[in-house]
Design an enzyme around this catalytic site. Structure first.
Site, mmCIF file in Angstrom:
data_model
loop_
_atom_site.group_PDB
_atom_site.id
_atom_site.type_symbol
_atom_site.label_atom_id
_atom_site.label_comp_id
_atom_site.label_asym_id
_atom_site.label_seq_id
_atom_site.Cartn_x
_atom_site.Cartn_y
_atom_site.Cartn_z
ATOM 1 N N LYS A 277 0.845 -1.200 0.000
ATOM 2 C CA LYS A 277 0.000 0.000 0.000
ATOM 3 C C LYS A 277 0.881 1.252 0.000
ATOM 4 O O LYS A 277 1.975 1.227 0.558
ATOM 5 C CB LYS A 277 -0.837 0.037 1.278
ATOM 6 C CG LYS A 277 -2.011 -0.903 1.329
ATOM 7 C CD LYS A 277 -2.776 -0.709 2.636
ATOM 8 C CE LYS A 277 -3.899 -1.710 2.789
ATOM 9 N NZ LYS A 277 -4.959 -1.564 1.782
ATOM 10 N N ARG A 351 -10.348 -11.508 1.999
ATOM 11 C CA ARG A 351 -11.199 -12.575 1.446
ATOM 12 C C ARG A 351 -10.502 -13.925 1.505
ATOM 13 O O ARG A 351 -11.168 -14.963 1.572
ATOM 14 C CB ARG A 351 -11.623 -12.202 0.017
ATOM 15 C CG ARG A 351 -10.498 -12.049 -0.961
ATOM 16 C CD ARG A 351 -10.903 -11.276 -2.200
ATOM 17 N NE ARG A 351 -10.948 -9.831 -1.956
ATOM 18 C CZ ARG A 351 -11.321 -8.922 -2.851
ATOM 19 N NH1 ARG A 351 -11.718 -9.314 -4.057
ATOM 20 N NH2 ARG A 351 -11.331 -7.646 -2.558
HETATM 21 N N1 BES Z 1 -7.989 -3.735 4.542
HETATM 22 C C1 BES Z 1 -8.197 -3.300 3.223
HETATM 23 C C2 BES Z 1 -9.501 -2.525 3.009
HETATM 24 C C3 BES Z 1 -9.669 -1.251 3.784
HETATM 25 C C4 BES Z 1 -9.477 -0.030 3.153
HETATM 26 C C5 BES Z 1 -10.084 -1.264 5.093
HETATM 27 C C6 BES Z 1 -9.670 1.144 3.850
HETATM 28 C C7 BES Z 1 -10.277 -0.087 5.782
HETATM 29 C C8 BES Z 1 -10.086 1.115 5.158
HETATM 30 C C9 BES Z 1 -8.220 -4.502 2.271
HETATM 31 O O1 BES Z 1 -7.465 -5.588 2.640
HETATM 32 C C10 BES Z 1 -7.710 -4.032 0.943
HETATM 33 O O2 BES Z 1 -6.581 -3.630 0.889
HETATM 34 N N2 BES Z 1 -8.546 -4.090 -0.092
HETATM 35 C C11 BES Z 1 -8.178 -3.678 -1.390
HETATM 36 C C12 BES Z 1 -8.763 -4.666 -2.360
HETATM 37 C C13 BES Z 1 -8.259 -4.512 -3.768
HETATM 38 C C14 BES Z 1 -6.791 -4.835 -3.847
HETATM 39 C C15 BES Z 1 -9.055 -5.424 -4.673
HETATM 40 C C16 BES Z 1 -8.743 -2.279 -1.623
HETATM 41 O O3 BES Z 1 -9.844 -1.973 -1.159
HETATM 42 O O4 BES Z 1 -8.059 -1.479 -2.259
HETATM 43 ZN ZN ZN Z 2 -5.428 -5.444 2.009
#
Ligand code: BES
Ligand code: ZN
Ligand code: ZN
Length: 500
Positions: A277, A351
């Site tokens: 990230k 997931r």
């Molecule tokens: N933990 C994150 C989602 C999240 C984002 C939680 C903001 C709380 C606040 C999750 O694991 C994630 O990174 N999801 C990705 C999915 C994508 C790679 C398909 C996302 O939402 O960008």
């Molecule tokens: Zn994530």
């Protein structure tokens, strides 16, 4: 610890530092403030001069001297009462109580008498919200004088007979159990991620189970690999700390009772893994175990409230970190139920761990329903903002129950579509499914749900995406920056109002 007790008919008899009143808009203000006038005769003049109408957010704090010492009358607006549905009134009332308590805290008020009108049902909400509003994560604040002085005593006063008093005492007790669970979940989420790891979270669950007579099983990484939980194991590969699968069981004495499972995502820190990230998106990723925290904390309240159903609480927990051992985009994993997935993005890790946990739940228990709570997608937070969790499901009856609990508890949900069209989004050319949705279908929250759907068989299932609601929710008086404890009130309400 806050001590909430029942006083007499009128707040005027209470020996406290401050007196609180909640006044609905369009109401007979003078009637609501009768006791306030008795304490401080000029109060109605102040109300008029300050143009106080009971609008949501309005607050009046009037000091006066009684028997030689300083007191305050705190009056807050409850907003609209006309046209308002019961549940919107309830939320306005919660926010008024939150505002009142926060104001009292800021003035270092240690004891407060509260004038309660409108029946006994509010007692539970007062107990919950007063304690939620007083929560503050201050473990690492060195100068405690800077933080709030505890509001130690709240006395509820109003017209009530002995029957009412008995009922109110029960509701205060129930509300306090719920509030403690909410604040416990918030404390875990707010704790720094290096202190609150998967093994520490498992220890917290063990402690709760031992103290409350709940059965508990915790599988460590070796066992998880051996059982074929390739999703959870893959996410944990980059971390030095063992992943955990935490399973707590509450059993009712009632025969033939239904069994409901709650599954919470427990990523104690989400860096994204090799699909790293950006720094800003990582700042609050200690929040990624909010679902697990909600489930584990709610299990304690359920053990104390003893509903007539069996409840299983499951929390798969792991860190998601990059390293030379970490799972790579392009890797393929096999889950507990035998299905395989191509991992195209290691940041879609929630997931993967939920797939194993859901499969485990539906295979090892005869379930009447299953609900998962997960900070799963940024897409959901963008779709709904911080005030509603995304609800996805194909089981209308179960959805109705969850929606009713949401309205009562204040943990709100908003349904998003989960129809067959979205299933196309997670097709893979090299495995059964892919862990990110096809870009042409765009709806990231829903395609994540379509992925999870592969792991619940025929059990009625509701998925809640709490990415927006779990952390840093603005403009709600009973929250602060940081964890909200979203889901704890909802799970407890569902378990204690189960109908089937
Ligand atoms: N933990 C994150 C989602 C999240 C984002 C939680 C903001 C709380 C606040 C999750 O694991 C994630 O990174 N999801 C990705 C999915 C994508 C790679 C398909 C996302 O939402 O960008
Ligand atoms: Zn994530
Ligand atoms: Zn995550």
């Amino acid at each position: 610890m806050m001590n909430i007790t029942i006083g007499g008919k009128s707040v005027t008899e209470q020996k406290v530092r401050a007196y609180g009143f909640c006044v609905p808009q369009h109401s007979d203000i003078e009637h609501y403030l009768k006791d306030a006038v008795a304490l401080c005769p000029m109060i109605m003049e102040v109300v008029k001069a300050r143009d106080f109408t009971g609008k949501q957010g309005q607050i009046l704090s009037v000091p006066f001297i009684k028997d030689g010492s300083l007191h305050d009358i705190i009056i807050v607006g409850v907003g609209v009462s006309k046209r308002a549905s019961d549940s919107s009134f309830l939320e306005e009332y919660r926010r008024a109580i939150g505002q009142l308590v926060r104001h009292a805290l800021s003035m270092h008020v240690k004891s407060l008498a509260l004038h309660v009108v409108g029946g006994t049902m509010l007692a539970e909400q007062i107990a919950i919200i007063a304690q939620m509003a007083a929560y503050h994560f201050d473990d690492f604040i060195t100068d405690k004088k800077q933080t709030d002085t505890p509001l130690a005593d709240i006395v509820l006063c109003g017209e009530m007979d002995d029957n009412d008093k008995e009922r109110i005492a029960y509701l205060i007790k129930r509300g306090s159990i719920i509030a403690r669970a909410v604040n416990k979940a918030r404390h875990w989420v707010d704790s720094p991620p290096t202190l609150l790891t998967p093994t520490v979270l498992a220890d917290k669950a063990r402690e709760i189970a031992e103290n409350n007579n709940l059965a508990i099983t915790v599988f460590d990484e070796q066992e998880i690999i051996k059982m074929g939980m390739g999703g959870l194991a893959a996410v944990s590969r980059g971390s030095d700390i063992d992943c955990q699968l935490i399973i707590m069981e509450y059993k009712t004495a009632h025969k033939d009772a239904p069994t409901v499972a709650f599954v919470g995502k427990g990523i104690t820190f989400d860096s994204g893994g090799l699909s790293l990230k950006p720094a800003r998106s990582m700042e609050t990723m200690k929040e990624d175990m909010s679902g697990a925290a909600a489930v584990i904390a709610a299990m304690e309240a359920i053990a104390l409230l003893k509903p007539d159903i069996n409840v299983i609480g499951i929390a798969p927990s792991s860190e998601n970190l990059p390293s030379g051992k970490a799972t790579k985009p392009g890797d393929i994993v096999r889950f507990y139920n035998g299905k395989t997935a191509e991992i195209k993005n290691t940041d879609a890790e929630g997931r993967l761990i939920l797939a194993d946990a859901l499969s485990y739940a539906v295979k090892n228990y005869k379930l009447d329903a299953i609900m998962d709570l997960a900070t799963l997608t940024g897409a959901c937070a963008y779709a709904l903002g911080p005030y509603y969790a995304g609800l996805m499901s194909e089981h209308d009856e179960f959805v109705k129950q969850v929606e009713e609990s949401a309205q009562r508890s204040g943990d709100y949900v908003w349904r998003l579509p989960l129809t067959n069209d979205y299933k196309q989004a997670i097709k893979s050319t090299v495995a059964d499914i892919c862990n990110i949705g096809n870009e042409s279908i765009k709806a990231g929250a829903v395609t994540a749900a379509a992925f999870l759907q592969n792991f619940v068989d025929e059990v009625p299932w509701v998925h809640l995406d709490i990415a927006g609601t779990a952390f840093d929710v603005p403009n709600i008086s009973y929250y602060r920056p940081g964890a909200t404890g979203y889901g704890v009130r909802l799970i407890i309400d569902l378990a204690t109002h189960w109908s089937k």
